[in-house]
Design a protein around this motif. Sequence first.
Motif, PDB file in Angstrom:
ATOM      1  N   LEU A 158      -5.410  12.914 -38.139  1.00 59.44           N
ATOM      2  CA  LEU A 158      -6.847  12.953 -38.393  1.00 59.44           C
ATOM      3  C   LEU A 158      -7.224  14.158 -39.237  1.00 59.44           C
ATOM      4  O   LEU A 158      -6.651  15.243 -39.079  1.00 59.44           O
ATOM      5  N   GLY A 159      -8.216  13.977 -40.124  1.00 57.32           N
ATOM      6  CA  GLY A 159      -8.809  15.123 -40.791  1.00 57.32           C
ATOM      7  C   GLY A 159      -9.623  15.931 -39.803  1.00 57.32           C
ATOM      8  O   GLY A 159     -10.080  15.420 -38.770  1.00 57.32           O
ATOM      9  N   GLN A 207     -13.140  14.449 -38.622  1.00 56.15           N
ATOM     10  CA  GLN A 207     -13.289  13.024 -38.323  1.00 56.15           C
ATOM     11  C   GLN A 207     -13.442  12.742 -36.826  1.00 56.15           C
ATOM     12  O   GLN A 207     -13.038  13.539 -35.984  1.00 56.15           O
ATOM     13  N   GLU A 229     -11.511   6.113 -36.575  1.00 56.66           N
ATOM     14  CA  GLU A 229     -10.469   6.086 -37.593  1.00 56.66           C
ATOM     15  C   GLU A 229      -9.197   5.357 -37.156  1.00 56.66           C
ATOM     16  O   GLU A 229      -8.440   4.885 -37.996  1.00 56.66           O
ATOM     17  N   GLY A 237     -10.574  15.938 -45.187  1.00 60.94           N
ATOM     18  CA  GLY A 237     -10.035  14.702 -45.733  1.00 60.94           C
ATOM     19  C   GLY A 237      -9.919  13.606 -44.690  1.00 60.94           C
ATOM     20  O   GLY A 237     -10.427  13.735 -43.574  1.00 60.94           O
ATOM     21  N   GLY A 238      -9.248  12.520 -45.069  1.00 61.14           N
ATOM     22  CA  GLY A 238      -9.163  11.351 -44.213  1.00 61.14           C
ATOM     23  C   GLY A 238      -7.887  11.287 -43.396  1.00 61.14           C
ATOM     24  O   GLY A 238      -6.985  12.113 -43.533  1.00 61.14           O
ATOM     25  N   THR A 239      -7.821  10.261 -42.539  1.00 65.33           N
ATOM     26  CA  THR A 239      -6.665  10.047 -41.675  1.00 65.33           C
ATOM     27  C   THR A 239      -5.516   9.452 -42.477  1.00 65.33           C
ATOM     28  O   THR A 239      -5.713   8.548 -43.294  1.00 65.33           O
ATOM     29  N   LYS A 278     -15.617   2.609 -48.347  1.00 68.05           N
ATOM     30  CA  LYS A 278     -14.675   3.403 -49.133  1.00 68.05           C
ATOM     31  C   LYS A 278     -13.835   2.482 -50.021  1.00 68.05           C
ATOM     32  O   LYS A 278     -13.608   2.768 -51.194  1.00 68.05           O
ATOM     33  N   GLY A 284     -16.759  11.711 -50.629  1.00 68.99           N
ATOM     34  CA  GLY A 284     -16.388  11.443 -49.242  1.00 68.99           C
ATOM     35  C   GLY A 284     -17.564  11.002 -48.392  1.00 68.99           C
ATOM     36  O   GLY A 284     -18.737  11.150 -48.755  1.00 68.99           O
ATOM     37  N   ASP A 310     -14.855  12.444 -44.011  1.00 72.30           N
ATOM     38  CA  ASP A 310     -13.555  12.640 -44.651  1.00 72.30           C
ATOM     39  C   ASP A 310     -13.661  13.486 -45.918  1.00 72.30           C
ATOM     40  O   ASP A 310     -12.784  13.443 -46.780  1.00 72.30           O
TER      41      ASP A 310
END
Length: 331
Positions: free
Chosen positions: A43-44, A47, A52, A72-74, A171, A259, A280
């Motif tokens: 995970l980010g 988040q 997620e 950021g994202g996962t 996204k 994001g 994210d």
Amino acid sequence: MIFIQPKDTDAAYHFAAEEFCMSSMGQTQDIFMLWQTDRCAMLGSNQIAQDEIDFDLAKQHNVQIVRRSSGGGTIYTDKGTLLCTRITPFSSGDDAKEIGRTQLAEPIIMALQKMGIHAEIKGRNDMLLEGKKISGLAQRLGKNCLCSHCSLLFDTDLSVLESILTVDESKLKNKGIASVRSRVTNILNHLSEKYDTQTFKALFKEALSEILPFELYSFSQEELASIEKIREEKFANPLWTYRTNHNFTHHSEKRLPLGKVEVYYEVKDSTISSCSIRGDFLSIKPIDELEKHLADTAFDKEALMTRLNEIDLLPYLGGIGAEEFLSILFS
């Protein structure tokens, strides 16, 4: 530069090792880490875990869930994935994004090209091969040092990746793609001569050494004990991994070009008493610093703009400006 290649495959250990290096060596020493994990969803830092990851499917596939300190994202990694970390000294006024590109992304691209793999840097934090993503870069800022890290999909099980990650449809729509699976690829699929992940790792390390001369380094027993303490207290701690928001009275969200941002906030007597900012976006500093800065501010666009302009938002929101941020609250 020192080169560290831990044998452990516990992702929580590696994030603890990064944190240890940042606090004890990163201010004066240039460090590169090359590592791998067992099946893991990362995970980010900002988040919400249940948004997620499909927890049931993650458990079925024996996937470890950890939260990193970078934004950021996962992402999903396994033993078919390589992970790279670059820790460098950082001074006020330095450009973190540029450092990440020149000190981590570009050397990786050059190493891959030496191996006949013609990848490229694209977008805000991606590395692509024949138009598909093989890597994404994230960063976090420490005291006088910067940590940049990324994954390299070599022979990652993309079916597990697609199964357990719950990707925001907005996204995908913004990027014009049908699914997360259609966006990513394994390097192995693009090789004329096939080999396993360990061979790739050895070849990559050799190519990288020609670009970034380094000395091998191993943690001492004392250093390993310090790393284990960080692992237990933070990265292997469910309170860190699964932290949830308190009950807020308001919630706003918006997907921006840089994001997705969600803002949970409590309004009392026309004032924001507390807030939680999630998403994210590519933050490099702890978002709770910005959350505390906004507390006790009148819930008024002008008042909030004044408050936001008092600090540099770049390290907190990854390039999202004050106007964009306020568009979430006052859309």
